[in-house]
Design a protein around this motif. Structure first.
Motif, PDB file in Angstrom:
ATOM      1  N   GLY A  33      -9.354 -19.465 -10.224  1.00 52.84           N
ATOM      2  CA  GLY A  33      -8.523 -18.900 -11.280  1.00 52.84           C
ATOM      3  C   GLY A  33      -9.395 -18.051 -12.194  1.00 52.84           C
ATOM      4  N   PRO A  34      -8.812 -17.452 -13.230  1.00 53.69           N
ATOM      5  CA  PRO A  34      -9.573 -16.544 -14.098  1.00 53.69           C
ATOM      6  C   PRO A  34     -10.861 -17.145 -14.666  1.00 53.69           C
ATOM      7  N   ASP A  35     -10.829 -18.391 -15.100  1.00 48.63           N
ATOM      8  CA  ASP A  35     -11.996 -19.045 -15.698  1.00 48.63           C
ATOM      9  C   ASP A  35     -12.605 -20.079 -14.756  1.00 48.63           C
ATOM     10  N   GLU A  36     -12.620 -19.775 -13.460  1.00 46.77           N
ATOM     11  CA  GLU A  36     -13.197 -20.671 -12.452  1.00 46.77           C
ATOM     12  C   GLU A  36     -14.187 -19.919 -11.580  1.00 46.77           C
ATOM     13  N   VAL A  37     -15.030 -20.705 -10.913  1.00 40.92           N
ATOM     14  CA  VAL A  37     -15.985 -20.151  -9.955  1.00 40.92           C
ATOM     15  C   VAL A  37     -16.015 -21.037  -8.718  1.00 40.92           C
ATOM     16  N   VAL A  38     -16.409 -20.463  -7.587  1.00 40.59           N
ATOM     17  CA  VAL A  38     -16.667 -21.241  -6.375  1.00 40.59           C
ATOM     18  C   VAL A  38     -18.181 -21.391  -6.266  1.00 40.59           C
ATOM     19  N   VAL A  39     -18.620 -22.644  -6.161  1.00 43.68           N
ATOM     20  CA  VAL A  39     -20.040 -22.959  -6.058  1.00 43.68           C
ATOM     21  C   VAL A  39     -20.326 -23.480  -4.653  1.00 43.68           C
ATOM     22  N   ARG A  40     -21.332 -22.896  -4.000  1.00 43.28           N
ATOM     23  CA  ARG A  40     -21.833 -23.448  -2.738  1.00 43.28           C
ATOM     24  C   ARG A  40     -22.782 -24.571  -3.152  1.00 43.28           C
ATOM     25  N   ILE A  41     -22.377 -25.805  -2.906  1.00 41.22           N
ATOM     26  CA  ILE A  41     -23.161 -26.965  -3.334  1.00 41.22           C
ATOM     27  C   ILE A  41     -24.385 -27.080  -2.425  1.00 41.22           C
ATOM     28  N   GLU A  42     -25.553 -27.118  -3.048  1.00 41.74           N
ATOM     29  CA  GLU A  42     -26.818 -27.159  -2.313  1.00 41.74           C
ATOM     30  C   GLU A  42     -27.598 -28.443  -2.558  1.00 41.74           C
ATOM     31  N   ALA A  43     -27.224 -29.211  -3.588  1.00 42.48           N
ATOM     32  CA  ALA A  43     -27.890 -30.479  -3.883  1.00 42.48           C
ATOM     33  C   ALA A  43     -26.947 -31.347  -4.706  1.00 42.48           C
ATOM     34  N   ALA A  44     -26.971 -32.645  -4.428  1.00 40.90           N
ATOM     35  CA  ALA A  44     -26.175 -33.600  -5.196  1.00 40.90           C
ATOM     36  C   ALA A  44     -26.886 -34.947  -5.150  1.00 40.90           C
ATOM     37  N   PRO A  45     -27.130 -35.556  -6.303  1.00 41.73           N
ATOM     38  CA  PRO A  45     -27.812 -36.845  -6.317  1.00 41.73           C
ATOM     39  C   PRO A  45     -26.859 -37.974  -5.929  1.00 41.73           C
ATOM     40  N   ILE A  46     -27.437 -39.130  -5.698  1.00 37.30           N
ATOM     41  CA  ILE A  46     -26.637 -40.332  -5.460  1.00 37.30           C
ATOM     42  C   ILE A  46     -26.827 -41.239  -6.668  1.00 37.30           C
ATOM     43  N   ASN A  47     -25.781 -41.351  -7.474  1.00 37.40           N
ATOM     44  CA  ASN A  47     -25.786 -42.217  -8.646  1.00 37.40           C
ATOM     45  C   ASN A  47     -25.209 -43.576  -8.289  1.00 37.40           C
ATOM     46  N   PRO A  48     -25.502 -44.614  -9.087  1.00 39.13           N
ATOM     47  CA  PRO A  48     -24.881 -45.919  -8.825  1.00 39.13           C
ATOM     48  C   PRO A  48     -23.356 -45.838  -8.759  1.00 39.13           C
ATOM     49  N   SER A  49     -22.758 -45.019  -9.613  1.00 37.45           N
ATOM     50  CA  SER A  49     -21.298 -44.895  -9.561  1.00 37.45           C
ATOM     51  C   SER A  49     -20.836 -44.228  -8.265  1.00 37.45           C
ATOM     52  N   LEU A  94     -10.868 -40.684  -0.391  1.00 39.62           N
ATOM     53  CA  LEU A  94     -11.361 -40.197  -1.676  1.00 39.62           C
ATOM     54  C   LEU A  94     -12.626 -39.354  -1.509  1.00 39.62           C
ATOM     55  N   PRO A  95     -12.727 -38.244  -2.258  1.00 43.18           N
ATOM     56  CA  PRO A  95     -13.966 -37.462  -2.262  1.00 43.18           C
ATOM     57  C   PRO A  95     -15.008 -38.156  -3.129  1.00 43.18           C
ATOM     58  N   ILE A  96     -16.270 -37.829  -2.916  1.00 42.00           N
ATOM     59  CA  ILE A  96     -17.373 -38.515  -3.587  1.00 42.00           C
ATOM     60  C   ILE A  96     -18.309 -37.492  -4.224  1.00 42.00           C
ATOM     61  N   GLY A  97     -19.067 -37.940  -5.203  1.00 40.54           N
ATOM     62  CA  GLY A  97     -20.127 -37.143  -5.804  1.00 40.54           C
ATOM     63  C   GLY A  97     -19.781 -36.659  -7.195  1.00 40.54           C
ATOM     64  N   ASN A  98     -20.386 -37.257  -8.208  1.00 35.71           N
ATOM     65  CA  ASN A  98     -20.064 -36.907  -9.588  1.00 35.71           C
ATOM     66  C   ASN A  98     -20.632 -35.571 -10.031  1.00 35.71           C
ATOM     67  N   GLU A  99     -21.843 -35.251  -9.575  1.00 33.53           N
ATOM     68  CA  GLU A  99     -22.517 -34.053 -10.066  1.00 33.53           C
ATOM     69  C   GLU A  99     -23.306 -33.404  -8.954  1.00 33.53           C
ATOM     70  N   GLY A 100     -23.671 -32.164  -9.170  1.00 33.24           N
ATOM     71  CA  GLY A 100     -24.449 -31.442  -8.179  1.00 33.24           C
ATOM     72  C   GLY A 100     -24.882 -30.098  -8.718  1.00 33.24           C
ATOM     73  N   ALA A 101     -25.416 -29.280  -7.837  1.00 33.01           N
ATOM     74  CA  ALA A 101     -25.850 -27.944  -8.229  1.00 33.01           C
ATOM     75  C   ALA A 101     -25.800 -27.032  -7.012  1.00 33.01           C
ATOM     76  N   GLY A 102     -25.690 -25.752  -7.293  1.00 36.13           N
ATOM     77  CA  GLY A 102     -25.663 -24.772  -6.214  1.00 36.13           C
ATOM     78  C   GLY A 102     -25.486 -23.375  -6.767  1.00 36.13           C
ATOM     79  N   THR A 103     -25.152 -22.471  -5.878  1.00 35.60           N
ATOM     80  CA  THR A 103     -25.047 -21.050  -6.205  1.00 35.60           C
ATOM     81  C   THR A 103     -23.584 -20.634  -6.324  1.00 35.60           C
ATOM     82  N   VAL A 104     -23.265 -19.900  -7.367  1.00 31.25           N
ATOM     83  CA  VAL A 104     -21.921 -19.353  -7.540  1.00 31.25           C
ATOM     84  C   VAL A 104     -21.753 -18.220  -6.535  1.00 31.25           C
ATOM     85  N   VAL A 105     -20.756 -18.368  -5.651  1.00 32.74           N
ATOM     86  CA  VAL A 105     -20.543 -17.384  -4.587  1.00 32.74           C
ATOM     87  C   VAL A 105     -19.248 -16.592  -4.747  1.00 32.74           C
TER      88      VAL A 105
END
Length: 154
Positions: A33-49, A94-105
């Motif tokens: 949408g107008p204020d959204e981006v698509v991120v190619r996720i390149e890393a995501a940690p594994i948290n206890p949650s 259910l999808p998994i993964g609270n946080e991550g990082a990557g490149t806006v594509v």
């Protein structure tokens, strides 16, 4: 820059039969949408949650692998004593993964979204164990130049 119209996402499912199933599924990559981006996720940690959602109350000594190399499926038994705690998520993939990082594509039409094109961002928003995530720009933190996705993932 070409963006895939779908990508893989890790899912967790606890069946009423008392079995945990971890699998990769194809999910569509939404148009931002107008204020959204698509991120190619390149890393995501594994948290206890993340672990709590990933495996729930499963007995990990019963893990079994099946499926194919491209689409593995991992299963494990959930002891009867653990099923009560899992009642709210039975038979729901259910999808998994609270946080991550990557490149806006890909970006939405707003100037703020366009300013993130090609940038490495850290992100929250769930479902980060995915190849692509469509996120609100407010869920993204632009990282300093030279910072890798692995460095910014948590």
């Amino acid at each position: 820059m070409s963006v895939e119209t779908q990508g893989l996402q890790l899912r967790t499912l606890i069946k009423r039969s008392g079995e945990l199933e971890l699998s990769l599924v194809d999910v569509p990559t939404p148009e931002p949408g107008p204020d959204e981006v698509v991120v190619r996720i390149e890393a995501a940690p594994i948290n206890p949650s993340d672990l709590g959602l990933l495996v729930g109350a499963a007995d990990l000594s019963t893990l079994q692998a099946s499926g194919t190399k491209a689409r593995p499926v991992i299963t494990a038994k959930v002891p009867e004593a653990g099923m009560r705690a899992m009642a709210g998520r039975l038979d729901e993939s259910l999808p998994i993964g609270n946080e991550g990082a990557g490149t806006v594509v890909k970006t939405g039409s707003s100037e703020a979204a366009k300013a993130l094109m090609g940038r490495t961002v850290a992100a929250i928003g769930g479902a980060m164990y995915s190849q692509y995530r469509c996120l609100k720009i407010s869920e993204c933190l632009p990282l300093p130049a030279g910072t890798t996705a692995a460095e910014g993932a948590s």
